[in-house]
Scaffold this active site. Structure first.
Site, PDB file in Angstrom:
ATOM      1  N   ASP A 218      32.194  65.328  24.121  1.00 15.40           N
ATOM      2  CA  ASP A 218      30.806  64.867  24.058  1.00 15.40           C
ATOM      3  C   ASP A 218      30.746  63.365  23.730  1.00 15.40           C
ATOM      4  O   ASP A 218      31.479  62.881  22.855  1.00 15.40           O
ATOM      5  CB  ASP A 218      30.114  65.658  22.931  1.00 15.40           C
ATOM      6  CG  ASP A 218      28.611  65.528  22.938  1.00 15.40           C
ATOM      7  OD1 ASP A 218      27.998  65.936  23.926  1.00 15.40           O
ATOM      8  OD2 ASP A 218      28.044  65.029  21.944  1.00 15.40           O
ATOM      9  N   GLU A 282      51.851  68.106  23.937  1.00  9.64           N
ATOM     10  CA  GLU A 282      52.834  68.898  23.172  1.00  9.64           C
ATOM     11  C   GLU A 282      52.700  70.385  23.490  1.00  9.64           C
ATOM     12  O   GLU A 282      53.569  71.174  23.150  1.00  9.64           O
ATOM     13  CB  GLU A 282      52.593  68.727  21.666  1.00  9.64           C
ATOM     14  CG  GLU A 282      52.967  67.381  21.116  1.00  9.64           C
ATOM     15  CD  GLU A 282      52.469  67.265  19.674  1.00  9.64           C
ATOM     16  OE1 GLU A 282      52.284  68.299  18.992  1.00  9.64           O
ATOM     17  OE2 GLU A 282      52.238  66.129  19.245  1.00  9.64           O
TER      18      GLU A 282
HETATM   19  C1  NOJ Z   1      25.515  65.074  25.028  1.00 12.83           C
HETATM   20  C2  NOJ Z   1      25.194  66.539  25.084  1.00 12.83           C
HETATM   21  O1  NOJ Z   1      25.455  67.006  26.370  1.00 12.83           O
HETATM   22  C3  NOJ Z   1      23.758  66.652  24.675  1.00 12.83           C
HETATM   23  O2  NOJ Z   1      23.245  67.938  24.910  1.00 12.83           O
HETATM   24  C4  NOJ Z   1      23.634  66.262  23.235  1.00 12.83           C
HETATM   25  O3  NOJ Z   1      22.283  66.290  22.858  1.00 12.83           O
HETATM   26  C5  NOJ Z   1      24.184  64.864  23.012  1.00 12.83           C
HETATM   27  N1  NOJ Z   1      25.424  64.646  23.681  1.00 12.83           N
HETATM   28  C6  NOJ Z   1      24.413  64.635  21.537  1.00 12.83           C
HETATM   29  O4  NOJ Z   1      25.510  65.406  21.126  1.00 12.83           O
END
Ligand code: NOJ
Length: 568
Positions: A218, A282
């Site tokens: 993310d 690894e």
């Molecule tokens: C990207 C994620 O896909 C989204 O749903 C989220 O709100 C933001 N990052 C923050 O984590």
């Protein structure tokens, strides 16, 4: 191409993820075994057979970790445990086992840019004195102004409003501020701190030891912030996950203003991924790292997938491309070239849990910036039938391409965005932080329909649903589509079978230009793909049709239709 890249791409060219079709499961909305209205892990396990039947290679699970769910699980309070809402670690192991039995790989979501403010690491930081090692895990700063009552800089949250929140000391007086690029309940880590690196290596190992096949990472372009946290005001304002444009600031701060956002795409992120790569290497098998990085141009995004970093990056440039033949030809060429320059395959994606579903997005009649969502009062309401027709054509255009494709749950049913959700049902922090100015992302997150006549369309047996399901969704239910010739589900199933049989994912694209400017046409691995984006029918060269997104009229391809032909 430099030597390292050439060697690596030759030696490692057969990893599964290079050509895989990966299906995103949004656990809250996939299948709910206990009937509380929120999907869960046992629900997913019980429905995995239908994904094997669809013909995908892997699943990516959006977060199921312990979380107060302020951002639907992207606010993690414990990276190594399952939220009771979704089940237990035993439930996860059972899911993984069943998926592997079905020969499906499993990718989990890692959220390293920020945690929940309920995470013990942040709670300890709040309780510790200013300047302590605990505070150094996150980005705490003194405020500006004589009393420190102005935020440390002018950054805005992606969800709207300030990116800083002020703390209160134990004696009740106002204290330091902390940074949150997203909701105020999602404090950003300080990745300049080795302690943070060490904790996340532990997290990677925890899930790798359990047997996961990789991670979707993310905000992989936001983890490191520019030194000094300089002021910046994005051109798009709040709500942008990327982009490089800025507007002029007042003259006194303009001199020190960087030319691109000081919180996106900083050079320092790459060393993090090099370290992670070594950890994944690894482990046995090909474990994958996929970047969620809203970075453009594509040549810059390709830096995330150099041989010693990540393996894949979502191609959001492709997702955001308008429905236009010249634009699509260009983005496909640019994507393949950019990723090939570092020995990586391109990925392709049309929908996910953050964007308007492509069965709606492709037929909106006014621009809709990413994250804004569509609601009952949005300008540019979609033309519903055109949306589904375009979505089917767009998916077939995408699934014919070499590389790896990501699907989002429900798109195989042709699901549109749920546009008419009532305000009181909405849950996305974007909606609240913009005072309803932006509808946010709830419309693509509604629990999906399985059986037309069951409570909650088979999402569970109680009829409960954390977001209301539209009344007209019975027709989209899987049981109404399975086995029905021409249904969107059967279109996806056949396309995935043929994609596999012809090995399109590992093929090479050659453009065909003879169909005119409104047509996107290419050859790949013995298949000719022709997508007619124009308004008049197009004559086809052969009649050996593998699959078409709409019924053909003899040897002509109607508008808004894609066909796969056996190449002559
Ligand atoms: C990207 C994620 O896909 C989204 O749903 C989220 O709100 C933001 N990052 C923050 O984590």
């Amino acid at each position: 191409m430099d030597t390292d890249v050439a060697l690596s791409s030759t030696g490692l060219a057969d990893e599964w993820w290079r050509s895989a079709v990966i299906y995103q499961i949004y656990p809250r909305s996939f299948a709910d075994s206990d009937g509380d209205g929120v999907g869960d892990l046992p629900g997913i396990t019980a429905r995995l057979d239908s994904l094997a039947d669809l013909g995908i290679d892997a699943i990516w699970l959006s977060p199921f970790y312990r979380s107060p769910q302020n951002d639907a699980g992207y606010d993690v309070a414990d990276y190594c445990d399952i939220d009771p809402l979704f089940g237990t670690l035993d439930d996860f192991d059972a899911l993984l086992h069943k998926a592997h039995e079905l020969e499906l790989k499993v990718i989990v979501d890692l959220v390293p840019n920020h945690s929940s403010d309920q995470h013990v690491w942040f709670q300890e930081a709040l309780a510790a004195p200013e300047g302590s090692p605990e505070r150094a895990r996150y980005i705490f700063r003194d405020g500006r102004g004589p009393d420190g009552d102005l935020p440390p800089n002018n950054w805005e949250s992606v969800f709207g409003g300030d990116a800083w929140t002020r703390t209160t000391r134990t004696d009740g007086t106002p204290g330091q501020w902390y940074l949150h690029l997203f909701d105020k309940s999602q404090p950003d880590f300080d990745w300049n701190n080795p302690w943070v690196h060490e904790r996340f290596i532990d997290v990677l190992r925890f899930w790798l030891d359990r047997g996961v096949d990789g991670f979707r990472v993310d905000v992989a372009h936001g983890m490191v912030k520019a030194d000094g946290l300089p002021d910046w005001r994005a051109e798009e304002g709040a709500g942008s996950m990327g982009g490089a444009g800025g507007v002029a600031l007042s003259p006194e701060i303009e001199d020190s203003t960087p030319s691109s956002p000081p919180y996106w795409a900083q050079e320092g992120v790459h060393q993090i991924f090099r370290d992670w790569r070594r950890v994944l290497d690894e482990y046995e098998g090909d474990r994958v790292l996929c970047a969620e990085a809203w970075v453009d141009p594509l040549s810059k995004l390709a830096l995330w997938v150099r041989p010693d970093e990540m393996d894949q990056a979502f191609n959001f440039t492709y997702l955001e491309t308008e429905w236009s033949a010249p634009a699509l030809r260009k983005v496909i060429t640019d994507s393949i070239d950019a990723f090939a320059s570092v020995g990586a395959p391109s990925t392709w994606v049309l929908s996910n849990h953050d964007v308007v579903r492509h069965a709606t997005r492709l037929a909106l009649t006014a621009p809709n910036p990413q994250g804004a969502g569509v609601g009952p009062n949005s300008a540019g309401q979609p033309i519903v039938e055109l949306g589904l027709r375009r979505a089917r054509a767009a998916t077939m255009l995408m699934l014919g391409l070499p590389g790896s494709a990501y699907l989002y749950q429900g798109e195989e049913l042709g699901l549109p965005e749920a546009v008419n959700l009532p305000d009181e049902a909405r849950q996305d922090p974007t909606f609240f932080r913009t005072n309803g100015e932006k509808y946010g992302r709830d419309g693509c997150r509604v629990p999906i329909p399985w059986e037309a006549s069951a409570p909650a369309y088979g999402f569970n047996t109680t009829g409960a649903s954390w977001l209301p399901q539209p009344a007209e969704w019975a027709d989209f239910a899987r049981d109404r589509q399975r086995g029905r010739a021409g249904s969107t589900l059967e279109l996806y199933r056949t396309a995935l079978t043929e994609r596999d049989a012809a090995a399109l994912g590992t093929g090479h694209l050659t453009w065909r230009h003879e169909f005119g400017p409104d047509v996107v046409a290419y050859d790949n691995a013995g298949v000719t793909v022709v997508a007619n984006l124009g308004t008049v029918p197009v004559e086809l060269p052969v009649e050996d049709v593998i699959l078409a997104s709409e019924p053909l009229d003899g040897a002509t391809l109607p508008p808004e239709t894609t066909v796969w032909l056996r190449a002559s």
